[in-house]
Design an enzyme around this catalytic site. Sequence first.
Site, PDB file in Angstrom:
ATOM      1  N   ASP A   1       0.860  -1.168   0.000  1.00 26.93           N
ATOM      2  CA  ASP A   1       0.000   0.000   0.000  1.00 26.93           C
ATOM      3  C   ASP A   1       0.911   1.238   0.000  1.00 26.93           C
ATOM      4  O   ASP A   1       2.121   1.142   0.179  1.00 26.93           O
ATOM      5  CB  ASP A   1      -0.973  -0.008   1.185  1.00 26.93           C
ATOM      6  CG  ASP A   1      -2.194   0.882   0.894  1.00 26.93           C
ATOM      7  OD1 ASP A   1      -2.135   1.671  -0.070  1.00 26.93           O
ATOM      8  OD2 ASP A   1      -3.188   0.812   1.624  1.00 26.93           O
TER       9      ASP A   1
HETATM   10  C1  BGC Z   1      -4.968   3.305   0.035  1.00 27.01           C
HETATM   11  C2  BGC Z   1      -5.150   2.300  -1.065  1.00 27.01           C
HETATM   12  C3  BGC Z   1      -5.022   2.973  -2.398  1.00 27.01           C
HETATM   13  C4  BGC Z   1      -3.662   3.627  -2.474  1.00 27.01           C
HETATM   14  C5  BGC Z   1      -3.372   4.290  -3.811  1.00 27.01           C
HETATM   15  C6  BGC Z   1      -3.717   4.133  -0.150  1.00 27.01           C
HETATM   16  O1  BGC Z   1      -3.667   5.184   0.735  1.00 27.01           O
HETATM   17  O2  BGC Z   1      -4.959   2.644   1.275  1.00 27.01           O
HETATM   18  O3  BGC Z   1      -6.377   1.656  -0.930  1.00 27.01           O
HETATM   19  O4  BGC Z   1      -5.217   2.069  -3.434  1.00 27.01           O
HETATM   20  O5  BGC Z   1      -3.584   4.606  -1.462  1.00 27.01           O
HETATM   21  O6  BGC Z   1      -4.098   5.427  -3.999  1.00 27.01           O
END
Ligand code: BGC
Length: 766
Positions: free
Chosen positions: A297
Site C-alpha cells: 500500500d
Molecule cells: C490506500 C489504497 C489505495 C492507495 C493508492 C492508499 O492510501 O490505502 O487503498 O489504493 O492509497 O491510492
Amino acid sequence: MKYTLPKYLFAALLALALGCSTAKQNTTVFTKERQLPIDRRVDSVLALMTLEEKVGQMNQYNGFWDVTGPAPQGGDAALKYEHLKKGWVGSMLNVKGVKDVRALQKIAVEETRLHIPVIFGFDVIHGYKTISPIPLAEAASWDMEIIERSAQIAAAEAAASGLNWTFAPMVDVSRDARWGRVMEGAGEDPYLNSRIAVARVKGFQGNLGEFNVAACVKHFAGYSFAEAGRDYNTVDISNNTLHNIVLPPFKAASDAGALTFMNSFNELEGIPATGNAYLQRDILKRDWGFKGFVVSDWGSMGEMVTHGYTKDLKEAAEKAANAGSDMDMESHGYVEHLAALVREGKVSEDKINDAARRILRVKFELGLFDDPYKYCNETREQQTIGKKEFQDGVLDVAKKSIVLLKNERNLLPLKKQGQKITVIGALANDKTSPLGSWRIAAEDGTAVSVLEGLNQYKGNTITYAKGADVAVGKTLFGSETKINTTDKSDFAEAVAAAKNADVVVMVLGEHGLQTGEGRSRAKLDLPGVQQELLQAVYKANPNIVLVLQNGRPLTIPWAAENIPAIVEGWHLGTQSGNAIAQVLYGDYNPSGKLPMSFPRSIGQVPLYYNHKSTGRPGGDAPTESVFWSHYGDEANSALYPFGHGLSYSKFEYSNLKLSRSSFGKNGNITVSVDVRNNSTVDGKEVVQLYLHDLFASVTRPIKELKAFELAEIKAGQTKTITFTINEKVIEFYSANNKWEAEAGDFKVFVGGSSVTKLEAPFSYTN
Ligand code: BGC
C-alpha cells in the site's frame, strides 16, 4: 502510432527462449512467439534483465510530472524521470488520460534498454467518470449481475482513458462503522463479501480485452479491524478470525483469477502486513497458489520504520522483499536498496526473479507486451467515457442499492399528482456529495441531486428549503472546509415550508467526503445540526420521508422511532437523484438489504450479526440484572439488522422443509421455503439462508449467511426457493488449523433478514 521496436526485441527473446543460435528472426516467427505460453515469454524477458532492471519492475511511482510540459529539472521529479528512462519504473499510479499515459509509455518502450511497458494503476473504486454507488451501497443490492456490470462500466471507462489496473475491489470484512473505509467494501459478512469479490473481479478483468483492467484485491489483510475504528490503527485479531472471517473473500477473489493483491497498512501479530511472510508468502502464494503480484500500500514499506518494526528503509525493503511483497508503492525502498541487499546476500536473487516474473506475467496477460499502447486510443476514449449506456447502467445499480428501512402508514410510494411536497436538507440540493468518496476522476457537481430527480415528476408542487448546511466550503480536504455545527439560521424557513406540505422529504446524512480513507468518526449520528433540524421540522409536520445519504451505518434511534418512512439512499453516484426519485415514487420497488448492521448507539460498535454466543448470552432488553453479556442502558440487538430491507410488496415466509434430517460425506440436504408476495405490487426479495453450527472444535457464530437468492415474485404469487447444503457449506477453519467439515448438529434459518423466524435442525455425520 505504430509500435515496432518490440518485434526485434521479441525476435531476440524468442531466439533465447527456443535456444536458437541466431537472433535473426522474421515476422512469422514473431507471430509464433506470441503464441508461446506466457511463462516462457516471461522467462525470455527475465533472461535479458540486469539486477537493477528487475528491481526496477518492482518499483512504482506516483505520477510525478506534467507530461505535457518540459522534462522535470532537479529534485525528486527529475530523479524519477531518470529512473523511468533507465527502465527502473515498473508501474505508475495516478496518471490518467490517453495523452499522458501514451507519453509516459513511449519513454518506457522507446527510450529504455529493454522497452518493457509500464503498467498504469488508478483507484477506480466505484466508477471512473460515470460514478456508480459506493461499494457498500452496491453490496446492498445483493445482485451479483449488476455489481459485475458496474465493475465492467468502471473498467471500460478507465481502460479507455489509458489505464490498465485498478486498485479494487476492497474486500475487507467491516464490522466497525466508525472506520471510514466501510464505504469501500461489501460490509460485515464474509460470504456476501466473497460473492461480491468474485463479481467485481470478473467485471473488471473480463477476458482482459481492451475494455478491461487488472483487478487488485485489497487490503491483505486485517486492515478493517483497526482498533476503535481509527484508520491505520493497530490490528490484533486471532488466527481463527483471520481465517474464518477476514480471508475468505481474498481467497474467493484469488480463485476467481484476480491478477494482483495489495497488502495493508496494519500489523498482524505484531508484524506489519507489508513485511508479513505468513500472509503473503505462506498463505497467498504457497497455500492458495496465487500467480499474480502483490503491491504494497502507499508508503507502507517505509511505514514499517514508524511501526517500530525495522530500523530504517533499507531494512524495511529487506523484510518486505523476503516476505513476498513484490512491488513498492511510493516508499522508494526497493529502487534505493534492493540491489545492494542482494549483493550483500540479505535478499536472494531468486526472490527478485520471482517478483519480477510475477509483474512481467501480469503485463503479458494484459497484452502490454504485444501492444503497449493497447489502452491508448483517443477515439475510444472520446466515444466511451460517459456513454448513455453507462449512465443507464449506473442508474440501474443505484436504484437496486437503495434500502427501504421503514415505511409506516404507507407514506411511500409518494402520490404522483396534486401533492405539496417540501424538500429539506443541504444534501437534497448537492450535486457533488452523492458521488461519495474515492471517485477521483469524476468532476465535482456531476451527480443528479435528489431535488433534480424529484423535479422530473411534474404532477406535484415542490418547494425546497435548505434548513442547514452539512459541510461548508468546497471539499472536506481544504482547511476552509468544516462541518456546520452551529448555524441554525435557516431552520425557520424550512419549518415554515414544512407546515403547508402534504409530505416533507428530508435528505440528511454525511457529506460524501466525510467517509472513506482517513475519515473515521467517533460519533455516528447525523453530523452537525441535522438531528436538531429533523426534530424542528417534525414538530411542524410529522409526515416526513427521511432519505439518508451516508457511507456507513448511522445511529438514528430517534428517527427510527418517530419518522414514518426512512430510505437508505447512500452515496449513489452520478445518477443518485434519479434513482432516489424513482424509488420514492414507486417506479422502482425497493429491493435492497443492509450489508452492515445499523447500531442503536455508538457504544455497541463493533456490531455484527454473526457474533459468537459467549458463556453468558444476554437477552436483548437492557436490564439491571447483572452477570450477563449485555448493557445496562442499551439493547444488544441492532437498530436495523444485517440483511434488513423492506419493499412496497409484502413478503411472507412459510413451509420451511428439509429433504432429510442428516447427511454424510458427499451427501447433501435440500432446503426449501415458500415466499408469498402478499400485496398488489410485483417485487423482489433477497431470500437468505443462515446456519448455526451448534458445537465444534472451535466455537462458531450464532448465525452465518451461507446462501441467498434474489427472487422476483409477482403480486399475489408464491415462489418456492430451494438451497442445497453440502460439506462445502458447513466447512470452517477448525482447531486442526485447516478448513474442514466436522460432524455435528446444526440449525438452518431462512428469512428476509438475519433476524429470521423459520428454523429447522439437521446433522452431519462424516
Ligand atoms: C490506500 C489504497 C489505495 C492507495 C493508492 C492508499 O492510501 O490505502 O487503498 O489504493 O492509497 O491510492
